[in-house]
Design a protein around this motif. Structure first.
Motif, mmCIF file in Angstrom:
data_model
loop_
_atom_site.group_PDB
_atom_site.id
_atom_site.type_symbol
_atom_site.label_atom_id
_atom_site.label_comp_id
_atom_site.label_asym_id
_atom_site.label_seq_id
_atom_site.Cartn_x
_atom_site.Cartn_y
_atom_site.Cartn_z
ATOM 1 N N ALA A 159 62.830 134.506 6.660
ATOM 2 C CA ALA A 159 63.392 135.376 6.341
ATOM 3 C C ALA A 159 63.523 136.628 5.979
ATOM 4 C CB ALA A 159 64.593 134.592 5.527
ATOM 5 N N CYS A 176 65.689 125.155 10.078
ATOM 6 C CA CYS A 176 67.129 125.197 10.184
ATOM 7 C C CYS A 176 67.442 123.963 9.254
ATOM 8 C CB CYS A 176 67.548 124.185 11.305
ATOM 9 S SG CYS A 176 68.030 125.060 12.662
ATOM 10 N N ASP A 219 66.983 128.942 4.508
ATOM 11 C CA ASP A 219 68.059 130.025 4.716
ATOM 12 C C ASP A 219 69.776 129.565 5.112
ATOM 13 O OD1 ASP A 219 65.459 131.307 4.080
ATOM 14 O OD2 ASP A 219 65.432 131.610 6.208
ATOM 15 N N THR A 220 70.405 130.032 6.727
ATOM 16 C CA THR A 220 71.405 130.094 6.490
ATOM 17 C C THR A 220 72.104 130.093 8.200
ATOM 18 O OG1 THR A 220 72.167 133.016 6.524
ATOM 19 C CG2 THR A 220 72.193 131.265 4.534
ATOM 20 N N PRO A 221 73.301 130.618 8.247
ATOM 21 C CA PRO A 221 72.976 130.244 10.227
ATOM 22 C C PRO A 221 73.145 131.843 10.175
ATOM 23 C CG PRO A 221 74.569 128.728 9.088
ATOM 24 C CD PRO A 221 73.919 129.226 8.060
ATOM 25 N N GLU A 222 72.638 132.322 9.652
ATOM 26 C CA GLU A 222 73.362 133.656 9.839
ATOM 27 C C GLU A 222 71.966 134.696 9.892
ATOM 28 O OE1 GLU A 222 77.211 132.845 7.968
ATOM 29 O OE2 GLU A 222 75.019 132.831 7.122
ATOM 30 N N ILE A 223 70.856 133.692 9.354
ATOM 31 C CA ILE A 223 69.957 134.232 9.504
ATOM 32 C C ILE A 223 69.358 133.554 10.523
ATOM 33 C CG2 ILE A 223 67.448 133.945 7.846
ATOM 34 C CD1 ILE A 223 68.480 134.368 5.593
ATOM 35 N N TRP A 224 69.059 132.447 10.346
ATOM 36 C CA TRP A 224 68.815 131.997 12.576
ATOM 37 C C TRP A 224 69.546 132.741 13.231
ATOM 38 C CZ3 TRP A 224 71.324 126.720 10.616
ATOM 39 C CH2 TRP A 224 71.606 126.393 9.786
ATOM 40 N N GLU A 225 70.142 132.988 13.617
ATOM 41 C CA GLU A 225 70.554 134.109 14.427
ATOM 42 C C GLU A 225 70.053 135.351 14.686
ATOM 43 O OE1 GLU A 225 73.029 133.515 17.056
ATOM 44 O OE2 GLU A 225 74.788 132.425 16.371
ATOM 45 N N HIS A 276 74.285 118.320 8.616
ATOM 46 C CA HIS A 276 73.560 119.323 8.884
ATOM 47 C C HIS A 276 72.900 120.122 10.090
ATOM 48 C CE1 HIS A 276 70.670 122.606 8.162
ATOM 49 N NE2 HIS A 276 71.297 122.483 7.006
ATOM 50 N N GLU A 284 75.797 120.897 12.937
ATOM 51 C CA GLU A 284 76.067 122.046 12.317
ATOM 52 C C GLU A 284 75.098 123.339 12.920
ATOM 53 O OE1 GLU A 284 77.060 121.737 7.846
ATOM 54 O OE2 GLU A 284 78.924 121.018 8.439
ATOM 55 N N ALA A 285 74.381 122.753 12.074
ATOM 56 C CA ALA A 285 72.918 123.898 13.111
ATOM 57 C C ALA A 285 72.705 123.622 14.800
ATOM 58 C CB ALA A 285 71.729 123.675 12.567
#
Length: 505
Positions: A153, A176, A179-185, A314, A317-318
């Motif tokens: 991250a 995935c 962390d969070t979807p925002e961090i993945w982006e 999950h 959603e990812a």
């Protein structure tokens, strides 16, 4: 007859005997392989995968019996022992048969004499595998084995990603499961320009809830695994601490004598009693300091046939984020052809939503006995629809089969994937100690060196990631001079070269 004439006659007789035996093996192989390929044909929608699937079918049929007795006899005649035939099974066998016919001076049954195959056919399979390696992990220079690095991250707010690439990483991985979807982006934006693998977690079995007052367990200790935590007066009747798991479906596998491993085998236990809503487990192996059961600790059930969907909520959603950025979708806990179909269907639905023309490749993460058993079917189900790779989840396989069997399983996985012309990722826990403390052990180096036989080696996160990438890149580059896949390269020796004046006395 002279001794030379007798030897020549014996060699001709040996060649004729081998020719007869191997010709029977070839005929049986062709029959079985054709039947298997006919079963696969309807699942292969990508024409470029037909040749790979056919060679895989040949390999499975060829290796169904013990061929070891033939190998020294072939070597004694100066012929291939067939030990490196994975990439071109039928042509390799045909070449050996053609050579045996010449040595044995086969003339009695010309209709059974096979011609030498064209020489270019031996290069076709390896060339396809290299092209698929480059398509999945990037065409980065002349290095044979690629390096995949898991982005942490903190790479979002630092210049760590370009440093990782400069150190020698070819492609990047986003997990995935953390962390969070925002961090993945944000990590995907950092990785732009490099091949990216998004790993879906799958149904990881973990401890969900634990009794608040659960004590530390030691060797011989007892604990319950229950469908739900016991409450009220009934709780006082329990003889041991109690935990629940993330998936209640596993209870079908918790029979008397079943093995349970927690935290990659640090705790090993057996089911000793079975009740309606819980099982009692006894600790069989644990370090002297013991272990406290905590929520989130990973649980494995070796050799259990778990009926759990591979694609979780999950994962679904990812998937939209992964589909926007990924070149590869890492598929954890895949076990059946239906699992592959479920993921591809979900990918196709999301591709329409985001107007993506192609589907990412699928990386099959092989981590259970069922996945291992079904691997040929998984490869065909995925490779028949999209580009495919295989990740050897070595830590999970060691949990399932024990370290004593891991080496043989790794080798057979590599052989099978070579036959299918499918790129392999060597993972996880490569140079794990160096990632953590910056120091490398001899055993870790030897393990990392074995990864050179795969198309890609994966490194996980760690505070010393830059030094570890540099070390691994240097190691793999040196090994490329000596080894290609399973075959040694006979370059000039570097240690015992004679000087220009001649060898010293």
């Amino acid at each position: 007859m002279t001794r030379i004439e007798i030897d020549a006659a014996e060699r001709r007789a040996e060649a004729r005997g081998l020719h007869t035996a191997l010709l029977e093996i070839r005929e049986d192989m062709a029959r079985r392989a054709n039947l298997r390929f006919d079963q696969w044909r309807g699942h292969i929608l990508r024409p470029e995968f037909h040749g790979s699937a056919r060679n895989l079918a040949d390999y499975l049929a060829f290796r169904r019996g013990d061929l070891a007795p033939f190998q020294p006899r072939l070597t004694a005649l100066g012929l291939s022992s067939m030990s490196r035939a994975e990439a071109h099974v039928r042509p390799s066998l045909d070449a050996v048969l053609a050579a045996l016919a010449l040595i044995g001076e086969e003339t009695s049954a010309q209709e059974r004499v096979i011609d030498f195959p064209p020489t270019e056919i031996f290069a076709a399979g390896p060339a396809r595998l290299k092209a698929r390696r480059d398509a999945l992990f990037g065409a980065c220079g002349e290095n044979g084995t690629r390096i995949m690095v898991t982005l942490p991250a903190q790479a979002v707010e630092t210049d760590l990603t370009p440093q990782i690439i400069a150190a020698g990483a070819d492609c990047l991985r986003i997990d995935c499961g953390v962390d969070t979807p925002e961090i993945w982006e944000a990590l995907a934006a950092e990785a732009a320009g490099r091949k990216i693998q998004f790993d879906l977690v799958g149904p990881e079995i973990r401890i969900l809830d634990v009794q608040i007052d659960a004590p530390r367990l030691h060797q011989g200790g007892l604990f319950y695994i229950s469908k739900s935590l016991t409450v009220g007066k009934a709780r006082r009747k329990l003889r041991a601490p109690e935990v629940t798991l993330t998936y209640r479906e596993v209870f079908a596998s918790l029979t008397a004598g079943a093995e349970i491993r927690i935290e990659n085998g640090k705790l090993r236990a057996l089911v000793v009693e079975v009740e309606d809503d819980r099982v009692l487990c006894e600790v069989q192996m644990l370090r002297p300091k013991g272990m406290r059961l905590k929520p989130g600790r990973r649980v494995t059930l070796p050799r259990a046939d778990l009926e759990i969907p591979a694609v979780t909520q999950h994962d679904l959603e990812a998937l939209p984020i992964a589909m926007r950025h990924a070149d590869i979708i890492g598929f954890g806990f895949v076990q059946t052809r239906d699992d592959v179909g479920t993921l591809i269907k979900a990918m196709e639905i999301e591709a329409k939503v985001i107007n993506r023309a192609d589907l990412p490749a699928i990386m099959l993460r092989i981590e259970t006995p069922k996945a291992l058993q079904n691997l040929p079917e998984l490869i065909v189900a995925a490779g028949g629809r999209v580009p495919v790779g295989v990740m050897i989840a070595r830590a999970d396989l060691a949990d399932e089969f024990g370290f004593e069997r891991l080496s043989e399983i790794q080798d057979e996985l590599l052989w099978l994937c070579d036959a299918a012309e499918v790129p392999v990722v060597w993972a996880p826990q490569v140079l794990e100690g160096m990632l953590g403390d910056g120091l490398v052990l001899q055993s870790e180096t030897a393990d990392a060196a074995l990864g050179q036989r795969a198309e890609c080696v994966m490194l996980e996160k760690g505070p010393h990631i830059l030094g570890t990438v540099k070390y691994l890149r240097a190691l793999l580059t040196r090994l490329d001079r000596y080894q290609t896949k399973h075959s040694p390269r006979l370059g000039a020796l570097g240690l015992w070269q004679e000087t220009q004046q001649g060898s010293t006395s």
